[in-house]
Design an enzyme around this catalytic site. Sequence first.
Site, PDB file in Angstrom:
ATOM      1  N   HIS A 213       8.810  -7.186  55.540  1.00 39.14           N
ATOM      2  CA  HIS A 213       8.490  -6.809  56.930  1.00 39.14           C
ATOM      3  C   HIS A 213       8.474  -5.289  56.981  1.00 39.14           C
ATOM      4  CE1 HIS A 213       9.187 -10.888  58.549  1.00 39.14           C
ATOM      5  NE2 HIS A 213      10.018 -10.962  57.523  1.00 39.14           N
TER       6      HIS A 213
ATOM      7  N   LYS B 124       0.562 -17.090  57.097  1.00 40.11           N
ATOM      8  CA  LYS B 124       1.993 -17.362  57.288  1.00 40.11           C
ATOM      9  C   LYS B 124       2.209 -18.386  58.389  1.00 40.11           C
ATOM     10  CE  LYS B 124       6.462 -16.764  57.124  1.00 40.11           C
ATOM     11  NZ  LYS B 124       7.415 -15.752  56.828  1.00 40.11           N
TER      12      LYS B 124
ATOM     13  N   HIS C  38      11.809 -17.255  51.152  1.00 41.50           N
ATOM     14  CA  HIS C  38      13.255 -16.994  51.263  1.00 41.50           C
ATOM     15  C   HIS C  38      14.104 -18.267  51.266  1.00 41.50           C
ATOM     16  CE1 HIS C  38      12.071 -17.686  55.410  1.00 41.50           C
ATOM     17  NE2 HIS C  38      11.627 -16.474  55.591  1.00 41.50           N
TER      18      HIS C  38
ATOM     19  N   HIS D   7       7.344 -10.628  49.800  1.00 44.72           N
ATOM     20  CA  HIS D   7       7.702 -10.940  51.197  1.00 44.72           C
ATOM     21  C   HIS D   7       8.408  -9.739  51.822  1.00 44.72           C
ATOM     22  CE1 HIS D   7       9.039 -14.039  54.325  1.00 44.72           C
ATOM     23  NE2 HIS D   7       9.466 -12.869  54.763  1.00 44.72           N
TER      24      HIS D   7
ATOM     25  N   HIS E 217       7.800 -20.249  56.609  1.00 45.90           N
ATOM     26  CA  HIS E 217       9.188 -20.108  57.056  1.00 45.90           C
ATOM     27  C   HIS E 217       9.683 -21.538  57.249  1.00 45.90           C
ATOM     28  CE1 HIS E 217      12.601 -18.021  59.109  1.00 45.90           C
ATOM     29  NE2 HIS E 217      12.794 -19.286  59.455  1.00 45.90           N
TER      30      HIS E 217
ATOM     31  N   ASP F  33      12.249 -10.129  51.673  1.00 43.95           N
ATOM     32  CA  ASP F  33      12.430 -10.349  53.116  1.00 43.95           C
ATOM     33  C   ASP F  33      13.135  -9.158  53.765  1.00 43.95           C
ATOM     34  OD1 ASP F  33      12.027 -11.633  55.508  1.00 43.95           O
ATOM     35  OD2 ASP F  33      13.736 -12.977  55.312  1.00 43.95           O
TER      36      ASP F  33
HETATM   37  O1  DOR Z   1      15.994 -12.671  59.218  1.00 38.30           O
HETATM   38  C1  DOR Z   1      14.793 -12.657  59.438  1.00 38.30           C
HETATM   39  N1  DOR Z   1      14.181 -11.566  59.942  1.00 38.30           N
HETATM   40  N2  DOR Z   1      14.096 -13.754  59.201  1.00 38.30           N
HETATM   41  C2  DOR Z   1      12.809 -13.857  59.553  1.00 38.30           C
HETATM   42  O2  DOR Z   1      12.245 -14.883  59.340  1.00 38.30           O
HETATM   43  C3  DOR Z   1      12.140 -12.758  60.283  1.00 38.30           C
HETATM   44  C4  DOR Z   1      12.770 -11.482  60.017  1.00 38.30           C
HETATM   45  C5  DOR Z   1      12.361 -10.377  60.983  1.00 38.30           C
HETATM   46  O3  DOR Z   1      11.147 -10.223  61.220  1.00 38.30           O
HETATM   47  O4  DOR Z   1      13.231  -9.664  61.464  1.00 38.30           O
HETATM   48 ZN    ZN Z   2      10.571 -12.685  56.544  1.00 41.45          ZN
END
Ligand code: DOR
Ligand code: ZN
Length: 356
Positions: A19, A103, A178, A17, A140, A251
């Site tokens: 980003h 997702k 998460h 997971h 999520h 995450d």
């Molecule tokens: O804290 C988070 N940041 N939770 C999420 O679900 C998305 C992520 C983000 O893309 O910044």
């Molecule tokens: Zn995330």
Amino acid sequence: MTTAPDTLTIRRPDDWHAHLRDGAMLGRVAGYTARCFARAIVMPNLIPPVTTAQAALDYRARILAALPDGASFEPLMTCYLTDDCDADALARAHGDGIFVAAKLYPAHATTNSEFGVSDLARIRPALERMQRMSMPLLIHGEVTDPAVDIFDREAVFIERVLAPLLADMPGLKVVLEHVTTEDAVEFVAAAGSNVAATITPHHLMINRNALFDGGMRPHMFCLPVAKRERHRLALRAAATSGDQSFFLGTDTAPHAIAAKQAGCGCAGIFNAPTALECYAQVFDEEDALGRLEGFASEFGARFYDLPLNQGSITLAKRAWSVPETIALPPPDEEIVPFGAGETLDWRVEPAEGDSA
Ligand code: DOR
Ligand code: ZN
């Protein structure tokens, strides 16, 4: 796994997971994930979101182009589900190996989720196809009902949405992403082998007090938000238990400093520079270093029906200080990594051939 005094060598891990963002930010952060992880499940919450096979192929190419020279890293792409998602196109793209998973962002649950799903009934055809194809649904897991206290949103999601969904589609492959609560740990541990959860390093290390430690701490803010200490302890027990239903998902969610330190600061913790070191610290503290390899490098791949990685990575018990900030290209300037200014016990050793 092999151990020597104060070193630990494990099969190269994956991040289930992450980003990685886009544009200049992608160029700055991708190398931090690729330094440890052989593969990552890449979140699709860009603007606009990644909803088509072509968008995923284009994004994948941008990720590969952003990697440091010599990095070996495979981005595993995911589809952002929307109310009007095309079930046939989704199934085709999964069959073609483009979308590894899809997702589910409940609309307005978190960063860039405004195009998310307003009601599961809207995506039923897609869910049915996914169940048939064993395509993982990544969730999520928070309700967005403003009447529900923010610290209860995960537990209420399990009760109102996830349990009924799995009762309806018992074969659906689900990763509850998460997880932050004892409720989620208990639910996943009791569910069948088609249900798993990822656990972040920050939810293993901080509880909700960290958000208000001497003042507001925007760099500790993420969604789902950290919970009470008893939940953190349940997460630590689950991660270090050897139960294959729980595996590594950082995450990592970078936002430039100005976006975090604002009147309405963004949710997200940038942990890629410290994630594996934090997990090692937690497993060491729990006297479970021998179980780190399963959690980090095996259980996720098995869940996704992917081969285990061949290479290895070595961690050394060698204290180091996490920098306060990491520079970004202008105009973003700086970003704060998880653990900024703190000392961590473990450090990833440079791979052979790296200049470090
Ligand atoms: O804290 C988070 N940041 N939770 C999420 O679900 C998305 C992520 C983000 O893309 O910044
Ligand atoms: Zn995330």
